[in-house]
Enzyme design. Structure first.
Site, PDB file in Angstrom:
ATOM      1  N   ASP A 118       0.834  -1.210   0.000  1.00  0.00           N
ATOM      2  CA  ASP A 118       0.000   0.000   0.000  1.00  0.00           C
ATOM      3  C   ASP A 118       0.868   1.260   0.000  1.00  0.00           C
ATOM      4  OD1 ASP A 118      -2.730  -0.644  -0.057  1.00  0.00           O
ATOM      5  OD2 ASP A 118      -2.713  -1.241   2.049  1.00  0.00           O
ATOM      6  N   GLU A 122      -4.809   7.986  -0.061  1.00  0.00           N
ATOM      7  CA  GLU A 122      -5.339   7.288   1.112  1.00  0.00           C
ATOM      8  C   GLU A 122      -4.331   7.177   2.266  1.00  0.00           C
ATOM      9  OE1 GLU A 122      -6.887   3.339   0.392  1.00  0.00           O
ATOM     10  OE2 GLU A 122      -7.769   3.263   2.389  1.00  0.00           O
ATOM     11  N   ASP A 141      -6.052   6.159  -4.795  1.00  0.00           N
ATOM     12  CA  ASP A 141      -6.142   4.983  -3.925  1.00  0.00           C
ATOM     13  C   ASP A 141      -5.113   3.995  -4.474  1.00  0.00           C
ATOM     14  OD1 ASP A 141      -6.706   2.815  -2.368  1.00  0.00           O
ATOM     15  OD2 ASP A 141      -8.886   3.058  -2.482  1.00  0.00           O
ATOM     16  N   ILE A 154      -4.002   0.993  -3.582  1.00  0.00           N
ATOM     17  CA  ILE A 154      -4.555  -0.365  -3.763  1.00  0.00           C
ATOM     18  C   ILE A 154      -5.996  -0.319  -3.274  1.00  0.00           C
ATOM     19  CG2 ILE A 154      -4.420  -2.816  -3.156  1.00  0.00           C
ATOM     20  CD1 ILE A 154      -1.439  -2.557  -2.809  1.00  0.00           C
ATOM     21  N   ASP A 155      -6.896  -0.151  -4.200  1.00  0.00           N
ATOM     22  CA  ASP A 155      -8.318  -0.121  -3.854  1.00  0.00           C
ATOM     23  C   ASP A 155      -8.835  -1.559  -3.864  1.00  0.00           C
ATOM     24  OD1 ASP A 155     -10.923   0.892  -3.420  1.00  0.00           O
ATOM     25  OD2 ASP A 155     -11.356   0.690  -5.551  1.00  0.00           O
ATOM     26  N   THR A 158      -8.570  -3.801  -0.877  1.00  0.00           N
ATOM     27  CA  THR A 158      -7.519  -4.582  -0.189  1.00  0.00           C
ATOM     28  C   THR A 158      -7.935  -6.039  -0.003  1.00  0.00           C
ATOM     29  OG1 THR A 158      -6.966  -2.569   0.975  1.00  0.00           O
ATOM     30  CG2 THR A 158      -6.005  -4.580   1.832  1.00  0.00           C
ATOM     31  N   SER A 163     -13.455  -3.713  -5.549  1.00  0.00           N
ATOM     32  CA  SER A 163     -12.800  -2.457  -5.941  1.00  0.00           C
ATOM     33  C   SER A 163     -13.517  -1.706  -7.058  1.00  0.00           C
ATOM     34  CB  SER A 163     -11.340  -2.719  -6.357  1.00  0.00           C
ATOM     35  OG  SER A 163     -11.269  -3.204  -7.686  1.00  0.00           O
ATOM     36  N   LYS A 213     -15.237  -2.512 -10.784  1.00  0.00           N
ATOM     37  CA  LYS A 213     -16.664  -2.538 -11.159  1.00  0.00           C
ATOM     38  C   LYS A 213     -16.975  -1.390 -12.131  1.00  0.00           C
ATOM     39  CE  LYS A 213     -18.013  -2.877  -6.614  1.00  0.00           C
ATOM     40  NZ  LYS A 213     -16.836  -3.411  -5.925  1.00  0.00           N
ATOM     41  N   ARG A 269     -24.151   0.112  -4.471  1.00  0.00           N
ATOM     42  CA  ARG A 269     -23.289   0.187  -3.282  1.00  0.00           C
ATOM     43  C   ARG A 269     -24.076   0.849  -2.156  1.00  0.00           C
ATOM     44  NH1 ARG A 269     -17.255   0.508  -2.710  1.00  0.00           N
ATOM     45  NH2 ARG A 269     -16.793   1.943  -1.027  1.00  0.00           N
ATOM     46  N   ASP A 305     -12.071   6.480  -3.341  1.00  0.00           N
ATOM     47  CA  ASP A 305     -12.761   5.237  -3.695  1.00  0.00           C
ATOM     48  C   ASP A 305     -13.675   5.392  -4.910  1.00  0.00           C
ATOM     49  OD1 ASP A 305     -11.744   3.308  -2.004  1.00  0.00           O
ATOM     50  OD2 ASP A 305     -13.044   3.890  -0.337  1.00  0.00           O
TER      51      ASP A 305
HETATM   52  P1  AMP Z   1     -15.295  -2.916  -2.435  1.00  0.00           P
HETATM   53  O1  AMP Z   1     -14.108  -3.637  -3.006  1.00  0.00           O
HETATM   54  O2  AMP Z   1     -16.368  -2.677  -3.410  1.00  0.00           O
HETATM   55  O3  AMP Z   1     -15.746  -3.577  -1.184  1.00  0.00           O
HETATM   56  O4  AMP Z   1     -14.810  -1.457  -2.036  1.00  0.00           O
HETATM   57  C1  AMP Z   1     -13.570  -1.287  -1.459  1.00  0.00           C
HETATM   58  C2  AMP Z   1     -13.505  -0.033  -0.640  1.00  0.00           C
HETATM   59  O5  AMP Z   1     -14.592   0.031   0.292  1.00  0.00           O
HETATM   60  C3  AMP Z   1     -12.249  -0.064   0.193  1.00  0.00           C
HETATM   61  O6  AMP Z   1     -11.190   0.562  -0.479  1.00  0.00           O
HETATM   62  C4  AMP Z   1     -12.650   0.663   1.437  1.00  0.00           C
HETATM   63  O7  AMP Z   1     -12.452   2.026   1.315  1.00  0.00           O
HETATM   64  C5  AMP Z   1     -14.132   0.373   1.573  1.00  0.00           C
HETATM   65  N1  AMP Z   1     -14.376  -0.744   2.503  1.00  0.00           N
HETATM   66  C6  AMP Z   1     -14.806  -1.974   2.204  1.00  0.00           C
HETATM   67  N2  AMP Z   1     -14.918  -2.742   3.317  1.00  0.00           N
HETATM   68  C7  AMP Z   1     -14.530  -1.970   4.347  1.00  0.00           C
HETATM   69  C8  AMP Z   1     -14.422  -2.171   5.758  1.00  0.00           C
HETATM   70  N3  AMP Z   1     -14.739  -3.327   6.337  1.00  0.00           N
HETATM   71  N4  AMP Z   1     -14.002  -1.129   6.506  1.00  0.00           N
HETATM   72  C9  AMP Z   1     -13.695   0.053   5.941  1.00  0.00           C
HETATM   73  N5  AMP Z   1     -13.773   0.297   4.622  1.00  0.00           N
HETATM   74  C10 AMP Z   1     -14.180  -0.683   3.828  1.00  0.00           C
HETATM   75 MG    MG Z   2     -10.258   1.921  -1.538  1.00  0.00          MG
END
Ligand code: AMP
Ligand code: MG
Length: 452
Positions: free
Chosen positions: A149, A172, A235, A237-238, A240, A366, A369, A383, A395
């Site tokens: 990251d 980030e 970001d 690494i969006d 994680t 991430s 999508k 979302r 994000d």
């Molecule tokens: P997604 O891959 O669609 O779940 O989106 C990823 C982004 O949503 C991450 O980069 C975070 O910013 C946020 N995110 C997803 N899950 C969490 C979590 N449990 N806590 C905090 N942020 C999260």
């Molecule tokens: Mg992110």
């Protein structure tokens, strides 16, 4: 290996190129208007301006049936893409004159953003491969994920600073935890510095950055945002969780001007170049991945992650599916996996049922999508985080312009456009929705309002 330090100041020459504007959309055609304008060609990196050459309107890869034909001449032109079926596109060309011109910097900036993301993808791909055999997969202090990251942020920050030292960075990560002076912090910074140097300079140790320089590069991301200045949004690494679990993730880099996103590059190092197959509910990983790039009033393009000219001859036009409707075999929606705080599968199930979607949800980590929506693989991104969750600008910045420049629509769940000029957070009403067409978007917003 690219040695950014040894790069001379770019020499440049004027060259005309064309600007793509999604001019109008209907169910029978999309007109894309190309306006000629001027830019500089970066001779050093051999990056050429986007032109009206057939390569610019290159067809999508073999498994997709995106077809385009081309005829015409340089200059202001108007193109009409006639959609014959959701997956088949033919373009015909009719010339009209346009004399619009713009400053040289936008194309160069998008190009620099692509370079930064492509270099960063080498680092993240290498680290993700290491994770396959590693036990240290949590995002705790010294895990490889944390190191990646920070290093990914340092690499992007370095490339952007070399080319655009006066443009701020909102990102980030910050280096606070690395400056603590403890043995752990020092060890972590040491590892991050090593990885950063390896990625940017390879074996050329004479160019290596110090630990302090790497920490400063990371901290360049501390910009507070707002609507006054111009800044990059990153970001590194969006997604994680996707990164850890060998699924999808993205390197997401946006450009904001006066509170508005005007440019975006999305690196998806595990995304297949070919369209997502019809009957899958998750996306396979495939190298080298895909890079998407969009600029305001210019359109959206995509190319293989390792493309030499991701904005030029190696690229394809990304066009969201303008014919899709809900119903049998119609619209397909995407959402986060269940391990994400922003996923509300009960609500997305109810919503999809209400609007008559029959296809199974496609789960992708991430901002990948947004990329899938932009090239018509899938049609809706839903979302719905909990009320207490605050969305961050990094994000969504890159993804938002990639969707809108490919002909799609994005807003919060109340239909309000996302506002990127309010600092590091977004103020959203009840979730984020992105759709392939305005009609689909309206239908979804109405159904959300009815369900709530
Ligand atoms: P997604 O891959 O669609 O779940 O989106 C990823 C982004 O949503 C991450 O980069 C975070 O910013 C946020 N995110 C997803 N899950 C969490 C979590 N449990 N806590 C905090 N942020 C999260
Ligand atoms: Mg992110």
């Amino acid at each position: 290996m690219v040695n950014y330090r040894k790069r001379k100041r770019e020499s440049s020459a004027d060259a005309s190129r064309d600007r793509v504007v999604i001019h109008s959309c209907s169910h029978s055609f999309i007109t894309i208007k190309l306006k000629s304008f001027h830019t500089h060609v970066n001779k050093h990196t051999q990056m050429h301006s986007i032109t009206t050459s057939p390569a610019f309107f290159k067809t999508a890869p073999s498994s997709s049936s995106f077809l385009s034909s081309f005829s015409g001449k340089r200059g202001g032109v108007s193109r009409r893409f006639r959609m014959e079926s959701p997956t088949r596109v033919e373009s015909s060309f009719s010339a009209s004159s346009s004399s619009s011109s713009s400053s040289s910097s936008d194309y160069d900036m998008l190009q620099a953003m692509c370079e930064a993301v492509q270099l960063c993808a080498k680092l993240t791909s290498k680290t993700q491969k290491l994770l396959e055999t590693s036990d240290q997969v949590s995002k705790s202090d010294d895990s490889p994920v944390t190191v990646a990251d920070y290093a990914a942020q340092a690499v992007v920050s370095y490339v952007l600073e070399q080319k655009y030292p006066d443009v701020a960075l909102l990102a980030e990560e910050d280096a606070k935890a690395l400056r603590g002076g403890s043995k752990e912090a020092q060890g972590l910074l040491e590892k991050i510095t090593e990885i950063t140097n390896d990625c940017v300079f390879g074996d050329d140790v004479s160019e290596y950055l110090s630990r302090e320089e790497v920490a400063r590069l990371i901290d360049r991301g501390n910009h507070e945002g707002g609507s006054e200045s111009t800044f990059f949004v990153l970001d590194p690494i969006d997604g994680t969780k996707g990164f850890i679990n060998q699924r999808q993730y993205a390197i997401a880099l946006g450009l904001c001007e006066k509170g508005k996103v005007v440019g975006g590059v999305l690196g998806c190092p595990n995304m297949p170049m070919t369209k997502i197959p019809e009957n899958v509910d998750a996306l396979e990983t495939e190298k080298p991945g895909v890079i998407f790039a969009a600029y305001e009033n210019f359109g959206c393009k995509y190319a293989a992650m390792d493309a030499k000219e991701p904005l030029g001859k190696d690229s394809f036009i990304a066009t969201s599916d303008q014919f899709v409707k809900c119903g049998k075999d119609g619209a397909r929606y995407m959402e986060s996996w269940g391990d994400s705080i922003v996923a509300d599968h009960a609500f997305t199930n109810a919503l999809s049922e209400k609007v008559g979607i029959t296809r199974k949800a496609l789960r992708i980590d991430s901002q990948a999508k947004y990329g899938s929506l932009s090239r018509g693989d899938a049609h809706i991104y839903l979302r719905f985080p909990p009320k207490t969750y605050r969305e961050k600008v990094w994000d969504h910045a890159a993804g938002a312009i990639i969707v809108s420049e490919s002909g799609g629509v994005i807003s919060d769940a109340a239909g309000v456009p996302l506002e990127f000029g309010k600092g590091r957070f977004l103020d959203i009403n009840g979730g984020i929705v992105a759709s392939s067409t305005p009609e689909l978007h309206e239908q979804l917003l109405k159904a959300i309002a009815d369900l709530r």
